[in-house]
Design an enzyme around this catalytic site. Structure first.
Site, PDB file in Angstrom:
ATOM      1  N   HIS A 161       2.353  57.999   4.246  1.00  0.00           N
ATOM      2  CA  HIS A 161       2.555  58.201   5.687  1.00  0.00           C
ATOM      3  C   HIS A 161       3.795  57.455   6.143  1.00  0.00           C
ATOM      4  O   HIS A 161       4.357  56.634   5.409  1.00  0.00           O
ATOM      5  CB  HIS A 161       1.347  57.667   6.467  1.00  0.00           C
TER       6      HIS A 161
ATOM      7  N   ASP B 296       4.694  55.105   9.763  1.00  0.00           N
ATOM      8  CA  ASP B 296       3.886  54.495  10.820  1.00  0.00           C
ATOM      9  C   ASP B 296       4.101  55.177  12.169  1.00  0.00           C
ATOM     10  O   ASP B 296       5.236  55.473  12.557  1.00  0.00           O
ATOM     11  CB  ASP B 296       4.203  53.006  10.925  1.00  0.00           C
TER      12      ASP B 296
ATOM     13  N   HIS C  47       5.380  55.586   2.964  1.00  0.00           N
ATOM     14  CA  HIS C  47       4.863  54.486   2.145  1.00  0.00           C
ATOM     15  C   HIS C  47       3.371  54.626   1.941  1.00  0.00           C
ATOM     16  O   HIS C  47       2.692  55.370   2.657  1.00  0.00           O
ATOM     17  CB  HIS C  47       5.214  53.127   2.766  1.00  0.00           C
TER      18      HIS C  47
ATOM     19  N   ARG D  12       2.434  42.719  10.410  1.00  0.00           N
ATOM     20  CA  ARG D  12       3.342  43.853  10.644  1.00  0.00           C
ATOM     21  C   ARG D  12       3.834  43.896  12.081  1.00  0.00           C
ATOM     22  O   ARG D  12       3.037  43.770  13.006  1.00  0.00           O
ATOM     23  CB  ARG D  12       2.626  45.167  10.326  1.00  0.00           C
TER      24      ARG D  12
HETATM   25  C1  OGA Z   1       1.325  49.239   6.906  1.00  0.00           C
HETATM   26  C2  OGA Z   1       0.943  49.785   5.585  1.00  0.00           C
HETATM   27  C3  OGA Z   1       0.677  49.164   3.268  1.00  0.00           C
HETATM   28  C4  OGA Z   1       0.367  47.920   2.504  1.00  0.00           C
HETATM   29  O1  OGA Z   1       1.208  48.019   7.088  1.00  0.00           O
HETATM   30  O2  OGA Z   1       1.801  50.013   7.739  1.00  0.00           O
HETATM   31  O3  OGA Z   1       0.868  50.975   5.421  1.00  0.00           O
HETATM   32  O4  OGA Z   1       0.600  47.941   1.282  1.00  0.00           O
HETATM   33  N1  OGA Z   1       0.733  48.864   4.642  1.00  0.00           N
HETATM   34  O5  OGA Z   1      -0.106  46.948   3.111  1.00  0.00           O
HETATM   35 MN    MN Z   2       1.825  52.008   7.225  1.00  0.00          MN
END
Ligand code: OGA
Ligand code: MN
Length: 298
Positions: free
Chosen positions: A104, A106, A273, A289
């Site tokens: 996806h 974000d 990701h 994040r």
């Molecule tokens: C995010 C995500 C992936 C991870 O924080 O947006 O998709 O590996 N994280 O933590």
């Molecule tokens: Mn993400």
């Protein structure tokens, strides 16, 4: 002077020579921003930043979002989303426990989807000397460039529906399947109807022009894309799956193995990701994040 070292063939670079606890001049910030947009994923190692410093640094790219999952925000820092498998004294999850199960970008389901996200590694899971919980990234611009001309033509002008509701249902199903197999059990706060209504489905072009670099990329993903506008559901699903399989070919990817103190930024307009859930308590993972608002996809 900052140093930028490219890692992946199409995506991913390390930036060194920067201490993010110190004030950055406009010139240095401009170099970092250029390296970021050129490489789609960049990271800084060994940073000892506070939540306030992460907020201040990422704010230089634009307005920070506050995630619809209120219960996963860091107390005192509404702009920080906690991504973690840790629980508090009552056994309650302190953050999102399974962010990134599917490929996806974000907030792609928002009218103004995110420009970029920054993830800071506070604690990283290690078992038998091996780091777990890597994150995979893939370049949607390299994937677009590699499409056959006929497919580029077919996709031009087509739109896809990005739906948070679709994602929540798909994710809930995957959580049930995990639990039924005796796997990981994820704590999930049900969203209120009001929260869900605050993120209505949006239509976005499949071929998107990057707001900064003007490169074309594929703005479609298996987590959020619920349909292709104008195609019957089954036909749309086949096309979505075909494009999504293409985007994640190994040559377009960079896999990040985390170290505590990494601050990594990814471009949500040019990359997808996905998390790897190969760890579980007692291996602790704690990430913060921040997410910068972008512009309507065109
Ligand atoms: C995010 C995500 C992936 C991870 O924080 O947006 O998709 O590996 N994280 O933590
Ligand atoms: Mn993400």
């Amino acid at each position: 002077m900052i140093t930028v070292t490219r890692i992946g063939k199409h995506i991913g670079a390390e930036i060194s020579g920067v201490d993010l606890t110190q004030p950055l001049s406009d010139d240095t910030f401009a170099e970092i921003a250029k390296a970021f947009f050129d490489n789609e994923v960049v990271f800084f190692r060994n940073q000892k930043i506070t939540p306030a410093q992460q907020v201040a640094f990422t704010k230089r790219f634009g307005i920070l979002e506050q995630h619809v999952r209120k219960e996963s925000r860091l107390p005192g820092f509404p702009e920080i989303l906690v991504v973690s498998n840790l629980v508090d004294h009552y056994g309650n999850a302190i953050g999102a426990q399974d962010a990134g199960r599917f490929w996806h970008s974000d907030l792609s389901y928002k009218k103004e989807p995110s420009l970029l996200s920054a993830l800071y590694a506070v604690e990283v899971p290690v078992k038998d000397g091996k780091v777990l919980g890597d994150t995979n990234f893939t370049s949607t611009t390299a994937a677009y460039d590699a499409l056959p001309e006929a497919m580029k033509q077919r996709l031009q002008g087509l739109k896809n529906v990005h739906s948070y509701r679709y994602y929540r249902n798909k994710n809930a199903l995957a959580q049930k399947e995990d639990a039924a197999r005796g796997g990981r059990v994820v704590q999930e706060h049900a969203l209120t109807e009001e929260q869900l209504k605050s993120v209505p489905d949006v239509e976005a072009p499949i071929v998107r022009t990057h707001p900064v670099t003007k490169r074309k990329g594929l703005f479609i993903n298996e987590a959020h894309t619920s349909a292709i506008v104008g195609l019957p559901q089954a036909e749309g699903d086949v096309l979505r799956n075909e494009i999504c399989q293409h985007i994640i070919k190994p040559e377009f990817q960079y896999r990040h193995s985390w170290q505590a103190g990494d601050l990594l930024l990814w471009d949500n307009c040019a990359a997808l990701h996905k998390a790897n859930f190969d760890y579980d308590l007692p291996q602790r993972r704690l990430m913060y994040r921040t997410t910068v608002r972008g512009s309507v996809a065109v």
